[in-house]
Design a protein around this motif. Structure first.
Motif, short mmCIF file in Angstrom:
data_model
loop_
_atom_site.label_atom_id
_atom_site.label_comp_id
_atom_site.label_asym_id
_atom_site.label_seq_id
_atom_site.Cartn_x
_atom_site.Cartn_y
_atom_site.Cartn_z
N SER A 264 -25.84 32.30 70.67
CA SER A 264 -27.14 32.82 70.27
C SER A 264 -28.29 32.20 71.06
CB SER A 264 -27.33 32.51 68.77
OG SER A 264 -28.57 32.97 68.31
N GLY A 265 -29.17 33.06 71.57
CA GLY A 265 -30.42 32.57 72.15
C GLY A 265 -30.35 31.90 73.51
N ARG B 107 -23.97 28.18 68.15
CA ARG B 107 -23.94 29.24 67.18
C ARG B 107 -23.63 30.57 67.90
NH1 ARG B 107 -28.54 31.38 64.54
NH2 ARG B 107 -29.71 30.05 65.97
N PRO B 108 -22.74 31.41 67.38
CA PRO B 108 -22.48 32.68 68.06
C PRO B 108 -23.68 33.62 67.88
CG PRO B 108 -21.28 32.61 65.98
CD PRO B 108 -21.91 31.25 66.16
N SER B 109 -23.78 34.63 68.74
CA SER B 109 -24.83 35.64 68.67
C SER B 109 -25.12 36.07 67.24
CB SER B 109 -24.40 36.87 69.48
OG SER B 109 -25.15 37.99 69.11
N SER B 110 -26.38 36.31 66.94
CA SER B 110 -26.73 36.74 65.58
C SER B 110 -26.13 38.10 65.23
CB SER B 110 -28.25 36.77 65.42
OG SER B 110 -28.83 37.59 66.40
N ASP B 111 -25.63 38.83 66.23
CA ASP B 111 -24.98 40.12 65.96
C ASP B 111 -23.47 39.97 65.76
OD1 ASP B 111 -27.28 41.96 66.29
OD2 ASP B 111 -27.32 41.14 68.31
N GLU C 16 -26.17 42.03 59.24
CA GLU C 16 -25.40 42.30 60.47
C GLU C 16 -24.00 42.82 60.14
OE1 GLU C 16 -27.16 39.56 59.95
OE2 GLU C 16 -28.82 39.90 61.35
#
Lengths: 232, 232, 232, 232
Positions: free
Chosen positions: B46-47, B73-77, B143
């Motif tokens: 993420s980010g 952290r993995p992508s927020s999607d 999500e």
């Protein structure tokens, strides 16, 4: 090493991002970065093309727009920057561009509606277009008044510069800001992309409706709320 | 060499194609690649800006969206990806972007009509625009629900993810997928081009009609049918 | 050195100009170059991405679309090229692309009007959009029939392939040609630019009128007439 | 070193800026630079692609369009340049392009309205679109008459070439000029950007109104007036 050297370097780096991001033609833009402790900001000198720019050329100006250090004239938009720093304590950097799509919206005197989550990830409200100045203000201290044109628009709409970090100055062009130079420049690029998407959305479907409130809230909060977790 | 190293490398390579193809601004996009045997997928953290991305940073996640390996952290999607892998067995990679023209169509809440053979070479039907979620879903596990928003739209329209590998999520942006990362990324670029052409077609001639069925069938079958022979 | 080596190199070079000129995404285009003495043409192999293309991969095909030399399958549009070479003796090279603006015009089924001298410098008439095939032709030998779709449109409009070197195939995309590969590729890029300008002209002013005849004649003749002197 | 060497180099450098600024496709443009003392100008040779251009190839022409030095034919637009130099004593360089957006406005036969300060920073009036020539002029000395088409339009509108340094030639394309080659090329790029912004402004909001007079004056004067201080 002078006490402003780091600040000048930060302003230089941020200015150089504008051509990289395709946000400026020739000298149509400028970035400033403030040092709140020293009560000054560094800003691009006036009329110098980006390819010739050096960190040393950045001009140090106080929040009343007096030049503190620098042999070149500061950007002609300096007074607008000064007013914003003086009135809005939370901001650390300001970007002004004439980026194509955002400027077209400013020229149309229309707010940019919240058509999608790309917008909502950055702002819960339309990007406001401040109405053109009245003639008295134009005849007065023009760039100084441009600062108040922005501040007045935010007051009238009950917006805070911490919540929304971008505006269109009617018939002119966009200003964006942020706590850091990185964020202010990021906002300038996001605004240009959001402006382009909104133009296309309206052209594809003139009856396009804004995002519903629940969705605006959700997207903004996942990025900015107390439980934020956003980042693609 | 860890057992996920190859998978991470594949996800990294696919993610790096997005900026090369002009499909992302900053971090507005992500690619995941699944390993069906291990029942996991690798996804962008993420980010993290694309220019700073490394293969090691890819996060390994299972189909219930639990992180298996990775310090970021993995992508927020991520939950959207997890739902799609869990529900659709045939897909091996998923791409999410906010590419400009496809996102504008998603913002307009309109399907992209089949205006020409560029579209028909890849899909026999309009690219569907899934309607925005109802408020209950938004307040819930957002999500995760986006995954079902996509799956429900396909169900309602009687579409299969093997036949059509792209969708617009209303008011949001496109998702594409495929058996391989290469195909999923290819589809994301094709969708953006098809979206731009459809925008132009409608603007040139608002009464433009979709391709007739016989021509849609012909183009799709020469590429995908049992006697396929297409390739320019 | 094989007898087709030079021809293959010419076809390779011309194909590689398409991505350089921004006229193709992935493999959505192909160029062929003919040798009238040998009664063959060299054409791009099917489905090979431009970045992987080599001169050796070019396929040699005769004017009945039989492969004469080459280990790869020729472009799926090969039969269209073959028909055009067989029917039109004057042309030495053919280009097919799905370039964005020209394809949008083809999808709209509209001719591109002669709105200005950029168009008139290259053609005295609108760029015709050949109507979509009837269903019988589609079910038949499709790419072969595409050649006749082009030829029939020229016949019906009383146009000659030496006078006008471009066409839009309705719902599909453009074809251009010329005496040489250089000219055929040049025409593909000119057509795309003319298509973009015409789109903008109509959008700026929907009542825009075509150029008057005297001006069309003047511009075309100064470039192509017996007393031609044009060249910027 | 020949007496025209410096002039040729200046014209060469200015011509090479056109492709760098994205203002020309192939050879669709040309720049000339005048030496008022020698009563000549250097101009691009006809039909030479920019990538093959050298300073030595520039052609020296007098203000009656006679070639003074050079083995190549001068640009086919040479007579237009000659007329402008002869009639307008103040200008030192002329640029002609077929840049996409400015040309689309020329094709629409519409003036470009003053929609914003980007325009007003450079001109206080709409960019005029000179009406197409009458048939007598077309049949005559066409490129020579194009010069008078420009001059007549300025006379009829009571404009001076020192005040406004750009025009659209109806159905054709833009011309810009300036005291120096740098300024003339700068104007060509500014015009293209202003043309694109105006197209977008009108499309976003068809009822968009021009800038009010007080704002036009302010922006123009801060850049050009006796108390000018502009420069971003």
């Amino acid at each position: 090493m002078g006490k402003f050297e780091e600040l000048k370097k930060a302003a230089y780096d941020a200015n150089m991002q504008l051509p990289e991001l395709g946000l400026v033609l020739f000298t149509f833009g400028n970035v400033s970065v403030a040092d709140r402790d020293l009560q000054v900001f560094a800003i691009k000198p006036s009329g110098v093309p980006y390819k010739d720019l050096t960190p040393e050329q950045m001009v140090i100006v106080d929040f009343d727009a007096n030049t503190i250090e620098g042999s070149l004239r500061p950007s002609s938009d300096t007074k607008t920057h000064a007013v914003l720093y003086k009135e809005w304590n939370s901001i650390g950097s300001i970007v002004h561009t004439h980026s194509t799509y955002a400027t077209a919206w400013a020229q149309s005197l229309q707010d940019i509606p919240v058509y999608g989550t790309t917008h909502a990830d950055h702002a819960t409200v339309p990007v406001p277009c401040a109405p053109p100045m009245d003639d008295e203000m134009i005849k007065g201290d023009y760039e100084h008044e441009t600062g108040y044109q922005i501040i007045n628009c935010f007051k009238e709409r009950n917006l805070s510069p911490g919540e929304l970090e971008m505006i269109l100055v009617g018939n002119h062009a966009p200003f964006t800001w942020g706590a850091t130079a990185h964020k202010a420049v990021y906002n300038a690029a996001v605004l240009e992309e959001v402006a382009k998407m909104a133009f296309l959305t309206q052209t594809i479907y003139p009856a396009a409706a804004p995002l519903k409130d629940s969705l605006i809230r959700k997207h903004y909060e996942r990025k900015h709320g107390p439980h934020s977790y956003y980042g693609q």
